[in-house]
Design a protein around this motif. Structure first.
Motif: not given
Length: 413
Positions: A328-334
């Motif tokens: 979740i964190t990676a998708v939002i940040a990217a």
């Protein structure tokens, strides 16, 4: 698919069950959806309105099947794919889903950026702040709380209903166009029809519809209530799309104004329909993009974790579900980073998402149908003959239109 000792349904029970279907259907009215519907109205007036009742039926078929599978099995869609079709096919579907959903999440942040830009907020400010807000909400640890907040955000879709009445359309013409199908023999028109289906029924919505039911611990006794939820959610989502087409069809089409995205449409309304309609349209765009950007990373992560047997769920901590929260964190940040980086071709990213979704959706619907008609998995709640015919018809329509879309793109339309 009957239920022996059916208890009497009360208004309270129906309202209590509302949520999963409504959220799944309304999340589909995102930045890409609003752009598609706005463009349809601006380019062809009321010429695509007849599609939306058809879309509502197709959406009900898909959402009801997914929710019923969740009620009967207590498992999400990804888990059932792995059990019935094996790890390899499951991994392939999850990889495609991750790429497509990340691309769609990027388009949501682009929608937030362009919507808030109309209120004078630069994207270097709006995108990081909204990304942080979305991350905090999805990490807040309570599925019920997240669902309530997102359903409250969904109320902003009323802005499109108000905008349609402000536009002052000829309601007689609108009604006639809604019930009389006609196809214009132009590649652009066919492309818009395909895009309408693609944005109304997306692969991630199947996972969301089923996972939401599982997360709420709904069992077989809740199937009737889930049917009411999925049907009403689908009808409301398609009604919102209908009002968007009516607004741009009444205002932009007669003026000959073409639009390529939802922010264009909001700006174009101002000189003709007044500043208030622009504010309504822009607010709807921001809220719709926010809603989908909250939902997509969680759906993606949940499906991947479920497919590979890792811990998942909004109520799991970092220690309990590091992969779930990490994705979740990676998708939002990217997604947020790509939108604020200069020189990134966002349009190409969105087109790629559309292509992947176009290929993935028929495959996932075949998976869903084979699961839903399996006597060992679904027992007496398996698909009936009529529902099988409806689902196969949905798959055939989507597949044919997807092939047409690829052919048109190859020809340069």
């Amino acid at each position: 698919m009957g239920n022996g000792n059916r208890e009497k349904l009360t208004v309270g029970m129906v309202l209590g069950a509302m949520g999963p279907g409504l959220l799944a259907a309304l999340s589909g009215n995102d930045a890409g959806g609003i752009a598609t519907y706005s463009s349809a109205g601006a380019s062809y007036g009321y010429g695509t309105l007849w599609m939306l009742p058809v879309m509502a039926v197709l959406l009900i078929v898909v959402q009801e099947t997914a929710a019923r599978c969740g009620c009967v099995t207590g498992k999400g869609f990804a888990s059932l794919i792995r059990e019935k079709f094996g790890v390899r096919r499951s991994a392939l579907a999850m990889t495609a889903l991750l790429i497509a959903n990340t691309a769609v999440t990027i388009s949501e942040f682009a929608g937030i950026a362009s919507g808030l830009a109309l209120f004078g907020v630069p994207k270097t400010v709006s995108v990081p702040l909204v990304a942080l807000l979305i991350w905090m909400l999805t990490m807040s640890g309570s599925f019920r709380r997240i669902e309530k907040i997102l359903l409250a955000v969904s109320c902003v879709f009323v802005t499109y209903v108000v905008a349609a009445f402000l536009a002052g359309p000829d309601w007689g013409q609108v009604a006639a166009a809604t019930v009389s199908p006609h196809v214009i023999a132009e590649p652009e028109y066919v492309s818009l029809l395909v895009a309408t289906i693609g944005t109304t029924i997306a692969p991630w919505m199947v996972f969301l519809a089923q996972n939401n039911v599982v997360d709420k611990n709904v069992d077989e006794s809740g199937i009737v209530l889930q049917r009411i939820d999925t049907a009403s959610g689908s009808v409301i989502a398609c009604a919102v799309a209908w009002f968007i087409v009516v607004t741009t069809g009444a205002v932009l089409y007669p003026a000959g104004i073409q639009v390529s995205d939802a922010a264009d449409a909001a700006l174009a309304l101002e000189p003709i329909a007044g500043e208030f309609s622009t504010i309504l349209f822009a607010s709807g765009l921001v809220a719709a993009s926010f809603l989908a950007a909250c939902v997509l990373p969680g759906v993606t992560s949940s499906a991947i974790c479920e497919a590979f047997g890792w811990e998942r769920g909004a109520d799991r901590s970092w220690e309990e579900a590091p992969v779930y929260r990490g994705i979740i964190t990676a998708v939002i940040a990217a997604s947020a980073l790509l939108v604020i980086m200069p020189g990134v071709d966002l349009f190409q990213i969105m087109m790629s998402a559309q292509v992947i979704n176009g290929v993935l959706l028929p495959v996932l619907l075949v998976f869903l149908l084979l699961i839903a008609q399996d006597r060992h998995i679904m027992g007496r709640y398996r698909n009936g003959r009529a529902w099988n015919v409806l689902t196969w018809a949905t798959i055939v329509i989507i597949t044919v239109l997807t092939v047409v879309m690829f052919a048109l793109q190859a020809l340069g339309y």
